[in-house]
Design an enzyme around this catalytic site. Sequence first.
Site, PDB file in Angstrom:
ATOM      1  N   LYS A  66       0.814  -1.227   0.000  1.00 21.50           N
ATOM      2  CA  LYS A  66       0.000   0.000   0.000  1.00 21.50           C
ATOM      3  C   LYS A  66       0.848   1.280   0.000  1.00 21.50           C
ATOM      4  CE  LYS A  66      -3.948  -2.194   2.215  1.00 21.50           C
ATOM      5  NZ  LYS A  66      -4.939  -2.157   3.309  1.00 21.50           N
ATOM      6  N   ASN A  87      -4.887   1.826  -1.531  1.00 20.06           N
ATOM      7  CA  ASN A  87      -5.309   0.439  -1.797  1.00 20.06           C
ATOM      8  C   ASN A  87      -6.005   0.303  -3.148  1.00 20.06           C
ATOM      9  OD1 ASN A  87      -7.841   1.551  -1.335  1.00 20.06           O
ATOM     10  ND2 ASN A  87      -8.576  -0.191  -0.152  1.00 20.06           N
TER      11      ASN A  87
END
Length: 276
Positions: A66, A87
Amino acid sequence: MTDRYAVFGQPIGHSKSPRIHQFFAGQTGQQLSYTAEEVAPEQFVGSVKAFFAQGGLGLNCTVPLKELAFAFADTKTIRAQRAKAVNTLKLEADGSVLGDNTDGCGLVTDLLDNHAFNLKGSRILLLGAGGASRGIIAPLLGYSPQTVVIANRTVEKAVELAAEFQDIGVISGCGYADLGGQAFDIILNATSASLSGELPPLPQGVLATQGVCYDLAYGDQPTAFVRWGRENGAFYSLDGLGMLVEQAAAAFYLWRGVRPSTHALIELLNAERGMS
Ligand code: ATR
């Protein structure tokens, strides 16, 4: 050609995301493919570039990618900037890549819409001061809780993380031993302790009467923290399956402009693991 989407992560074998997105596609009449691909951090940039160069339109990025996805994105939503993690990546019409973070909105949608929880004026205890915590703080503060206290094993990390969000709400950081004598309406577990079946050292009385426990992690069996909640009289003690489905719905909406309905899918996934 079918529109292509995927999730990248490591490990990725047990990801439910392909199934979730195929369910949403079927429900909303969208034609698309969605695959799960094992991508190590050192392969990340090359894999993302190749995916978009070969016609991919959107990616989800999960652990441990991420922060790399955040660095990769050309532009970022405000919530991704706050989270310092991405994300969801979306290829824009001009060829640039937008980075978003739908984890926090997935959590609050699950709490508010699926469980009728009222965050306004609530006392929230957030366990853990890593990336999972960082991603949800701004969305939580957006609903005006009375306070958010971050507790962490490494106390300085909790204090530093809280300081980053002081401009948008009442938030502080401390160690677990400092929690004695305080009670919270909602306790959110954002530590990685669940993954190894461990529990943060929570003092007696930390969960208020009618308080709610929520583990951001999920599994086919109740996590150690979900069990702790049940044993300590939580009104509900939930895991993060609903958050997983809701963050996916928000990503699907960003990509396709269509908002899928999530209730039937959450019920189906819960029924499959014997939870109602
Ligand atoms: P993530 O991105 O999933 O949040 P992370 O950044 O590695 O992962 O953070 C993991 C968090 O879980 C940290 O807050 C960690 O506490 P420390 O900062 O003190 O290391 C917490 N954690 C992991 N295992 C734990 C355990 N057994 N008990 C309590 N906290 C734990």
